[in-house]
Motif scaffolding. Structure first.
Motif, mmCIF file in Angstrom:
data_model
loop_
_atom_site.group_PDB
_atom_site.id
_atom_site.type_symbol
_atom_site.label_atom_id
_atom_site.label_comp_id
_atom_site.label_asym_id
_atom_site.label_seq_id
_atom_site.Cartn_x
_atom_site.Cartn_y
_atom_site.Cartn_z
ATOM 1 N N HIS A 139 1.050 -1.224 0.039
ATOM 2 C CA HIS A 139 0.044 -0.007 -0.108
ATOM 3 C C HIS A 139 0.876 1.324 -0.077
ATOM 4 N N LEU A 140 0.341 2.292 -0.629
ATOM 5 C CA LEU A 140 1.123 3.351 -0.776
ATOM 6 C C LEU A 140 0.596 4.624 0.362
ATOM 7 N N CYS A 141 1.694 5.201 1.033
ATOM 8 C CA CYS A 141 1.358 5.800 2.149
ATOM 9 C C CYS A 141 2.109 7.405 1.781
ATOM 10 N N HIS A 142 1.166 8.459 2.279
ATOM 11 C CA HIS A 142 1.645 9.826 2.014
ATOM 12 C C HIS A 142 1.736 10.638 3.553
ATOM 13 N N ILE A 143 2.897 11.283 3.889
ATOM 14 C CA ILE A 143 2.826 12.190 4.700
ATOM 15 C C ILE A 143 3.105 13.358 4.398
ATOM 16 N N ASP A 144 2.110 14.451 4.638
ATOM 17 C CA ASP A 144 2.016 15.715 3.928
ATOM 18 C C ASP A 144 2.330 16.654 4.922
ATOM 19 N N GLY A 145 2.607 17.958 4.173
ATOM 20 C CA GLY A 145 3.041 19.329 4.769
ATOM 21 C C GLY A 145 3.253 19.504 6.372
ATOM 22 N N GLU A 146 2.023 19.689 6.840
ATOM 23 C CA GLU A 146 2.245 19.976 8.172
ATOM 24 C C GLU A 146 2.576 18.698 9.087
ATOM 25 N N HIS A 147 2.545 17.553 8.933
ATOM 26 C CA HIS A 147 3.042 16.421 9.604
ATOM 27 C C HIS A 147 4.598 16.221 9.196
#
Lengths: 172, 172
Positions: free
Chosen positions: A154-162
């Motif tokens: 599975h593909l996971c993203h951690i974005d901007g603020e995190h």
């Protein structure tokens, strides 16, 4: 059908941006597009450029209904698998609707596979939307294996603020 | 718990390879590992190196049960999103079992997030096995979103023979 597949040049930037937005709209994600032709130019043609882009170009007398001669594109960059070594990763493969079914997508994939081999990669990886069945069928015909379905990757993203929050907690 | 997070150096190669194999065995995929310490060295420390690796190191008096001071690692490379611009992509995050629950995984993630910001990336992407619930829970706590579950993005691979076949059909 007369067309050529070639690496992008700066005069293609506006056309590519137009197609990126068209593709994002198809994915109902136009609001997620923050790139501009200027950003693509700075990131893609600077000394530190880390990615390439292939374009499909038709003659001026055969433009798309929007008047473009660039009717398809494919982004790619070198990545690395700790198990396999160098691999080529693809980001986007798009052909405008009225030019589909003419072999342009396959020609883009042929060329990106050639780049993969030239760069010593034994594998080409990419992400596709599962609901886009025509795209999934197309990739399967070219020998692609859906490793999300097969091996549950599975593909996971951690974005901007995190990302910023994580970085702030980095040990000195 | 005393440990440091630092970029890898060539003396780490054998230890990293040992951990890559340990991680692959956990994924029941040891037969897919074709890399060697020599391949990792040539690919990771040459002029054209396209990826980085962080290691977690403990003092010599606190080695793992296998006698290693390198007890965790994380590979990463720059990639590019046509919608968002530069992103950092992660390949593997591993901490040996007896050193888990001590914050080492989080420290590796903190440091890789810092690298992401330094390189102008607003996003960190990675692949995780859906069945590895402790890993998925860990990533979720750090702010990760599973975009395979949420947006149906699936990962596809085109391997060896199929890459060669595609490349052979490339237009001159």
């Amino acid at each position: 059908m007369s067309y050529i597949i070639r690496p992008w040049v700066t005069r293609d930037l506006k056309d590519i941006m137009h197609l990126i937005r068209e593709s994002a709209a198809f994915h109902k994600a136009l609001d997620q597009v923050t790139t501009t032709p200027e950003i693509l130019r700075d990131d893609g043609f600077g000394k530190e450029a880390t990615f390439g882009c292939l374009v499909a170009e038709v003659p001026p007398e055969r433009t798309s209904k929007n008047g473009h001669t660039i009717v398809g594109y494919q982004f790619h960059y070198l990545s690395y698998c700790t198990w396999d070594g160098p691999i080529l990763f693809g980001e986007d493969l798009y052909v405008v609707p009225e030019f589909r079914g003419k072999g342009i997508g396959t020609s883009l994939m042929n060329k990106v596979a050639k780049i993969a081999l030239e760069k010593g990669c034994s594998q080409f990886r990419f992400i596709s939307a599962q609901w886009n069945q025509p795209a999934m069928d197309f990739f399967t015909r070219l020998g692609a294996v859906n490793v999300t379905t097969q091996d549950h990757w599975h593909l996971c993203h951690i974005d901007g603020e995190h990302v910023r929050k994580l970085a702030e907690q980095s040990r000195k």
